[in-house]
Design a protein around this motif. Structure first.
Motif, PDB file in Angstrom:
ATOM      1  N   PRO A  19       0.867  -1.309  -0.031  1.00 22.10           N
ATOM      2  CA  PRO A  19      -0.047   0.049   0.064  1.00 22.10           C
ATOM      3  C   PRO A  19       0.860   1.202   0.039  1.00 22.10           C
ATOM      4  CG  PRO A  19      -0.327  -1.049   1.942  1.00 22.10           C
ATOM      5  CD  PRO A  19       0.519  -2.009   1.101  1.00 22.10           C
ATOM      6  N   PHE A  20       2.074   1.328   0.575  1.00 27.71           N
ATOM      7  CA  PHE A  20       2.995   2.392   0.500  1.00 27.71           C
ATOM      8  C   PHE A  20       3.728   2.662  -0.424  1.00 27.71           C
ATOM      9  CE2 PHE A  20       1.805   1.273   5.041  1.00 27.71           C
ATOM     10  CZ  PHE A  20       0.846   2.376   5.175  1.00 27.71           C
ATOM     11  N   ARG A  21       3.876   1.794  -1.412  1.00 27.82           N
ATOM     12  CA  ARG A  21       4.842   1.958  -2.741  1.00 27.82           C
ATOM     13  C   ARG A  21       3.856   2.525  -3.738  1.00 27.82           C
ATOM     14  NH1 ARG A  21       8.810  -2.455  -4.589  1.00 27.82           N
ATOM     15  NH2 ARG A  21       9.488  -2.030  -2.375  1.00 27.82           N
ATOM     16  N   ARG A  22       4.495   3.336  -4.546  1.00 24.34           N
ATOM     17  CA  ARG A  22       3.813   3.945  -5.865  1.00 24.34           C
ATOM     18  C   ARG A  22       3.559   2.910  -6.625  1.00 24.34           C
ATOM     19  NH1 ARG A  22       6.963   7.495 -10.003  1.00 24.34           N
ATOM     20  NH2 ARG A  22       5.295   8.208 -11.222  1.00 24.34           N
ATOM     21  N   LYS A  23       2.299   3.076  -7.226  1.00 24.17           N
ATOM     22  CA  LYS A  23       2.021   1.969  -8.269  1.00 24.17           C
ATOM     23  C   LYS A  23       1.147   2.764  -9.508  1.00 24.17           C
ATOM     24  CE  LYS A  23      -0.201   0.562  -5.058  1.00 24.17           C
ATOM     25  NZ  LYS A  23       0.588   1.131  -3.859  1.00 24.17           N
ATOM     26  N   ILE A  24       1.627   2.546 -10.731  1.00 21.27           N
ATOM     27  CA  ILE A  24       1.102   2.919 -11.910  1.00 21.27           C
ATOM     28  C   ILE A  24       0.388   1.673 -12.640  1.00 21.27           C
ATOM     29  CG2 ILE A  24       1.837   3.823 -14.143  1.00 21.27           C
ATOM     30  CD1 ILE A  24       4.440   4.854 -12.932  1.00 21.27           C
ATOM     31  N   VAL A  25      -0.993   2.381 -12.924  1.00 17.65           N
ATOM     32  CA  VAL A  25      -1.996   1.332 -13.736  1.00 17.65           C
ATOM     33  C   VAL A  25      -1.749   1.715 -15.072  1.00 17.65           C
ATOM     34  CG1 VAL A  25      -4.411   0.705 -14.019  1.00 17.65           C
ATOM     35  CG2 VAL A  25      -3.346   1.170 -11.823  1.00 17.65           C
ATOM     36  N   ILE A  26      -1.313   1.172 -16.173  1.00 19.77           N
ATOM     37  CA  ILE A  26      -1.377   1.391 -17.296  1.00 19.77           C
ATOM     38  C   ILE A  26      -2.570   0.977 -18.011  1.00 19.77           C
ATOM     39  CG2 ILE A  26       0.037   0.944 -19.808  1.00 19.77           C
ATOM     40  CD1 ILE A  26       2.477   0.270 -17.916  1.00 19.77           C
ATOM     41  N   ALA A  27      -3.175   1.797 -18.698  1.00 22.10           N
ATOM     42  CA  ALA A  27      -4.671   1.476 -19.277  1.00 22.10           C
ATOM     43  C   ALA A  27      -4.897   2.065 -20.740  1.00 22.10           C
ATOM     44  CB  ALA A  27      -5.657   2.410 -18.404  1.00 22.10           C
ATOM     45  N   PRO A  28      -5.809   1.882 -21.439  1.00 22.93           N
ATOM     46  CA  PRO A  28      -5.846   1.983 -22.894  1.00 22.93           C
ATOM     47  C   PRO A  28      -5.978   3.727 -23.145  1.00 22.93           C
ATOM     48  CG  PRO A  28      -7.018   0.188 -22.520  1.00 22.93           C
ATOM     49  CD  PRO A  28      -6.555   0.601 -21.191  1.00 22.93           C
ATOM     50  N   SER A  29      -6.700   4.244 -21.917  1.00 25.73           N
ATOM     51  CA  SER A  29      -6.930   5.653 -22.029  1.00 25.73           C
ATOM     52  C   SER A  29      -7.171   6.081 -20.489  1.00 25.73           C
ATOM     53  CB  SER A  29      -8.309   6.179 -22.557  1.00 25.73           C
ATOM     54  OG  SER A  29      -9.359   5.585 -21.818  1.00 25.73           O
ATOM     55  N   TYR A  30      -6.874   7.638 -20.210  1.00 24.29           N
ATOM     56  CA  TYR A  30      -6.747   7.891 -19.000  1.00 24.29           C
ATOM     57  C   TYR A  30      -8.136   7.690 -18.362  1.00 24.29           C
ATOM     58  CZ  TYR A  30      -6.047  11.076 -15.073  1.00 24.29           C
ATOM     59  OH  TYR A  30      -6.160  11.706 -13.773  1.00 24.29           O
ATOM     60  N   MET A  31      -9.257   8.059 -18.963  1.00 27.07           N
ATOM     61  CA  MET A  31     -10.647   8.171 -18.623  1.00 27.07           C
ATOM     62  C   MET A  31     -10.893   6.338 -17.979  1.00 27.07           C
ATOM     63  SD  MET A  31     -12.370  10.779 -18.752  1.00 27.07           S
ATOM     64  CE  MET A  31     -14.123  10.283 -19.213  1.00 27.07           C
ATOM     65  N   GLY A  33      -8.680   4.107 -17.121  1.00 26.55           N
ATOM     66  CA  GLY A  33      -7.862   3.877 -16.013  1.00 26.55           C
ATOM     67  C   GLY A  33      -8.710   4.531 -14.725  1.00 26.55           C
ATOM     68  N   GLN A  34      -8.968   5.830 -14.841  1.00 29.88           N
ATOM     69  CA  GLN A  34      -9.801   6.323 -13.795  1.00 29.88           C
ATOM     70  C   GLN A  34     -11.063   5.521 -13.468  1.00 29.88           C
ATOM     71  OE1 GLN A  34      -8.870   8.776 -11.493  1.00 29.88           O
ATOM     72  NE2 GLN A  34      -6.807   8.815 -12.501  1.00 29.88           N
ATOM     73  N   SER A  35     -11.647   5.031 -14.384  1.00 30.45           N
ATOM     74  CA  SER A  35     -13.070   4.229 -14.124  1.00 30.45           C
ATOM     75  C   SER A  35     -12.825   3.027 -13.516  1.00 30.45           C
ATOM     76  CB  SER A  35     -13.749   3.951 -15.402  1.00 30.45           C
ATOM     77  OG  SER A  35     -14.804   3.268 -15.458  1.00 30.45           O
ATOM     78  N   TRP A  36     -11.483   2.273 -13.778  1.00 27.58           N
ATOM     79  CA  TRP A  36     -11.231   1.106 -13.168  1.00 27.58           C
ATOM     80  C   TRP A  36     -11.144   1.320 -11.378  1.00 27.58           C
ATOM     81  CZ3 TRP A  36      -6.978  -0.802 -16.778  1.00 27.58           C
ATOM     82  CH2 TRP A  36      -7.374  -1.178 -18.019  1.00 27.58           C
TER      83      TRP A  36
END
Length: 61
Positions: A19-31, A33-36
Motif C-alpha cells: 500500500p505504501f509503494r507508488r503504483k502505476i496502472v497502465i490503461a488504454p486511456s486515462y478515462m 484507468g480512472q474508471s477502473w
C-alpha cells in the motif's frame, strides 16, 4: 461481466499488496484507468498511491 469483475479483483489485490509503494496502472486511456480505480474503490474500498498512465505511441519518422 464476470471476467471484468475478476480483472478488477486481481487489480485490487495487486494494488493492496504494497500500500505504501507508488503504483502505476497502465490503461488504454486515462478515462478508462480512472474508471477502473473508481469501480475498485466502490466495490472493495479505498486504494492509495496509484496513478493512471497510458501508452503513447510515437509515429515512425
Amino acid at each position: 461481466m464476470k471476467s471484468e469483475a475478476t480483472f478488477l479483483g486481481r487489480l485490487y489485490d495487486a494494488i493492496r499488496k504494497e500500500p505504501f509503494r507508488r503504483k502505476i496502472v497502465i490503461a488504454p486511456s486515462y478515462m478508462e484507468g480512472q474508471s477502473w480505480l473508481m469501480r475498485i474503490c466502490r466495490a472493495f474500498g479505498p486504494v492509495m498511491n496509484v496513478e493512471v498512465h497510458t501508452v503513447q505511441c510515437q509515429g515512425l519518422v
